[in-house]
Design an enzyme around this catalytic site. Structure first.
Site, mmCIF file in Angstrom:
data_model
loop_
_atom_site.group_PDB
_atom_site.id
_atom_site.type_symbol
_atom_site.label_atom_id
_atom_site.label_comp_id
_atom_site.label_asym_id
_atom_site.label_seq_id
_atom_site.Cartn_x
_atom_site.Cartn_y
_atom_site.Cartn_z
ATOM 1 N N VAL A 84 -41.532 4.915 40.731
ATOM 2 C CA VAL A 84 -40.660 5.160 42.000
ATOM 3 C C VAL A 84 -41.168 6.749 42.943
ATOM 4 O O VAL A 84 -41.687 7.759 42.030
ATOM 5 C CB VAL A 84 -39.453 6.271 41.441
ATOM 6 C CG1 VAL A 84 -38.698 6.451 41.715
ATOM 7 C CG2 VAL A 84 -38.665 4.715 41.097
ATOM 8 N N ARG A 91 -31.952 8.841 41.151
ATOM 9 C CA ARG A 91 -31.169 8.459 41.420
ATOM 10 C C ARG A 91 -30.749 6.935 41.193
ATOM 11 O O ARG A 91 -29.898 5.660 42.268
ATOM 12 C CB ARG A 91 -31.558 7.996 43.312
ATOM 13 C CG ARG A 91 -31.795 9.507 43.895
ATOM 14 C CD ARG A 91 -31.977 9.598 45.624
ATOM 15 N NE ARG A 91 -32.680 10.620 45.614
ATOM 16 C CZ ARG A 91 -33.108 10.744 47.677
ATOM 17 N NH1 ARG A 91 -32.578 9.900 47.902
ATOM 18 N NH2 ARG A 91 -33.424 12.116 47.676
ATOM 19 N N LEU A 94 -35.125 3.146 38.826
ATOM 20 C CA LEU A 94 -35.689 2.454 38.166
ATOM 21 C C LEU A 94 -34.738 2.107 37.556
ATOM 22 O O LEU A 94 -35.048 0.174 37.362
ATOM 23 C CB LEU A 94 -36.428 3.504 37.175
ATOM 24 C CG LEU A 94 -36.892 3.404 36.089
ATOM 25 C CD1 LEU A 94 -38.448 2.567 36.408
ATOM 26 C CD2 LEU A 94 -37.348 4.153 35.039
ATOM 27 N N THR A 95 -33.718 2.059 37.407
ATOM 28 C CA THR A 95 -32.495 1.281 36.610
ATOM 29 C C THR A 95 -32.397 0.077 37.654
ATOM 30 O O THR A 95 -31.894 -1.027 36.756
ATOM 31 C CB THR A 95 -31.420 2.221 36.129
ATOM 32 O OG1 THR A 95 -31.340 2.998 35.683
ATOM 33 C CG2 THR A 95 -30.093 1.176 35.708
ATOM 34 N N GLU A 119 -46.075 5.618 29.946
ATOM 35 C CA GLU A 119 -44.718 6.544 29.859
ATOM 36 C C GLU A 119 -44.424 5.284 28.395
ATOM 37 O O GLU A 119 -43.465 5.320 29.377
ATOM 38 C CB GLU A 119 -44.345 7.434 30.059
ATOM 39 C CG GLU A 119 -45.190 8.697 31.405
ATOM 40 C CD GLU A 119 -45.089 8.797 31.783
ATOM 41 O OE1 GLU A 119 -44.422 10.251 32.032
ATOM 42 O OE2 GLU A 119 -43.797 9.168 33.332
ATOM 43 N N TYR A 123 -39.353 3.002 28.424
ATOM 44 C CA TYR A 123 -38.591 1.193 28.507
ATOM 45 C C TYR A 123 -37.516 1.543 27.097
ATOM 46 O O TYR A 123 -36.997 -0.133 27.314
ATOM 47 C CB TYR A 123 -39.537 0.897 28.926
ATOM 48 C CG TYR A 123 -40.651 1.028 30.174
ATOM 49 C CD1 TYR A 123 -40.069 0.226 30.731
ATOM 50 C CD2 TYR A 123 -41.835 1.143 30.084
ATOM 51 C CE1 TYR A 123 -40.356 0.149 32.502
ATOM 52 C CE2 TYR A 123 -42.457 1.105 31.639
ATOM 53 C CZ TYR A 123 -41.713 0.977 32.240
ATOM 54 O OH TYR A 123 -42.504 0.944 33.492
ATOM 55 N N PHE A 409 -52.174 -4.767 32.548
ATOM 56 C CA PHE A 409 -51.845 -5.529 33.478
ATOM 57 C C PHE A 409 -51.129 -4.491 34.131
ATOM 58 O O PHE A 409 -50.450 -4.307 34.271
ATOM 59 C CB PHE A 409 -51.491 -7.076 33.430
ATOM 60 C CG PHE A 409 -50.386 -6.412 31.815
ATOM 61 C CD1 PHE A 409 -48.871 -7.508 32.779
ATOM 62 C CD2 PHE A 409 -50.679 -7.163 30.377
ATOM 63 C CE1 PHE A 409 -48.171 -6.380 31.095
ATOM 64 C CE2 PHE A 409 -49.715 -6.750 29.210
ATOM 65 C CZ PHE A 409 -48.823 -6.778 30.423
#
Length: 409
Positions: A84, A91, A94-95, A119, A123, A409
């Protein structure tokens, strides 16, 4: 400002990938790296978020197949290239990408999503659980000796150009996949990844080198490595940097390690990604001088609980009702009866009383057998609702071989 989330178009790849590079520090990759990732990107499985004509979010999903306990190789979305823009954080971008991606994975009929994280704290809220570890080691080969098994001297070692040996190395890798949960079946094009060798990534070491272990003319193992020369007033103290290695039997494996330990003008061997149960740990004379450590490897997310649990086998017979919490993918939430053994499994919805309660994140962590349900329960992440169910299920979910993913990957 309004943003648009949509499937990536091939003509947009350069700007899409440029946003990814910027998010990871802004240092441009070598041309050969960029070319490989462009060739491997599956645009129809990738999304971008656009603010006007500017890409401000990226997420991809490779079409992988991953080994699971029992030897099956199961379809899985390899989540990748997530970023992002710093101007558009907090904002919900990502979600929104994770929401779209998991909906897509479900529609593609893939029961699993997997990723390696830049990071690791990102997740978990999307249902991914740490399922594999990777071992690091920094071995003082001037002071650590190897005790090798019978038959090691019968293995012939041969240096080869990495490009010329690629097919033989890939054959060894392919034969190894079903035997270790977490390994990825390499699709066409992915055989180029181990050969990627930009000078900017060598950190003072040599170009990639290759040694093959052969028996009766057949390749039984390989190692891809570099040598970083160094000298001081006392003499040579170079470092062997192991990149990839694989072997089909103990003697070939030991022959490769003996070679790596004894390369002229070196006194160290380093590795950054090996299985935590790697056999060389039982061959060395002094494990303390190997400076072994581990870090997170691959995270697993069950996209379809029933299909995922049916895809693997279980170490001992199991009959357990799981109360699964999954706020992000509510189709997984509820009670599931799992029955299985070493030959197969069935999983279906039930109204029976639950034996264990856990979230889909913990189910992902235990799925490949690398982390036990007992250890997760000790952390308060799994609750036992029927006495004895925890020990039974934990043993069943285990794996005799530590799960591991051989490359990012």
């Amino acid at each position: 400002m309004t943003t648009e989330l949509r499937v990536l178009r091939a003509a947009e790849w350069q700007s899409w990938y440029g946003q990814l590079e910027l998010a990871f520090g802004g240092v441009a990759e070598a041309a050969e790296e960029r070319e490989l990732w462009e060739a491997l990107t599956e645009c129809e499985r990738s999304v971008g978020v656009w603010d006007g004509g500017v890409c401000v979010g990226t997420a991809g999903a490779f079409g992988f197949r991953v080994a699971v306990p029992g030897g099956a190789v199961v379809p899985a979305a390899g989540v990748t290239m997530v970023s992002v823009a710093p101007t558009h954080r907090r904002r919900g971008i990502l979600t929104s990408m994770m929401r779209r991606q998991l909906d897509d994975v479900r529609s593609w009929g893939e029961p699993l999503a997997v990723l390696t994280a830049s990071e690791p704290d990102i997740y978990g809220r999307f249902g991914y659980g740490l399922a594999t570890r990777r071992m690091r080691a920094d071995i003082d080969t001037s002071r650590v000796r190897l005790s090798v098994p019978d038959g090691t001297d019968d293995v012939r070692l041969r240096l080869a150009r990495p490009e010329e040996a690629a097919a033989a190395c890939e054959a060894v890798y392919a034969r190894s996949v079903p035997g270790r949960p977490g390994m990825l079946e390499r699709r066409p094009g992915w055989e180029r990844l181990p050969l990627l060798d930009p000078p900017s990534e060598r950190e003072g070491a040599s170009p990639l080198q290759c040694v093959l272990a052969e028996r009766d003319g057949d390749v039984a193992g390989y190692a891809l490595y570099r040598v970083r020369p160094d000298f001081d007033a006392e003499g040579p103290k170079g470092t062997v940097v192991l990149e990839y290695a694989g072997a089909l039997d103990p003697a070939a494996d030991a022959a490769l390690w003996r070679f790596l330990f004894a390369i002229d003008l070196t006194s160290r061997l380093t590795m950054a990604n090996r299985p935590v149960d790697d056999a060389w740990q039982h061959l060395v004379s002094d494990i303390r001088r190997c400076r072994v450590a581990w870090r997170d490897g691959m995270f697993v997310r069950l996209v379809d609980v029933a299909a995922a649990l049916e895809a693997r086998t279980y170490q001992v017979p199991v009959d357990v009702v799981l109360e699964v919490a999954d706020a992000f993918c509510p189709w997984n939430a509820g009670r599931w009866r799992l029955t299985g053994n070493g030959k197969g499994a069935q999983c279906s919805r039930t109204d029976d009383a639950p034996d264990l309660a856990l979230s889909v994140r913990e189910l992902g962590a235990a799925y490949l057998g690398g982390f036990s349900l007992v250890s997760l329960a000790a952390a308060g992440r799994v609750r036992e609702l029927r006495e004895g169910a925890l020990a039974e299920a934990s043993l069943a979910f285990g794996s005799p071989v530590a799960p591991w993913v051989a490359h990012g990957f």
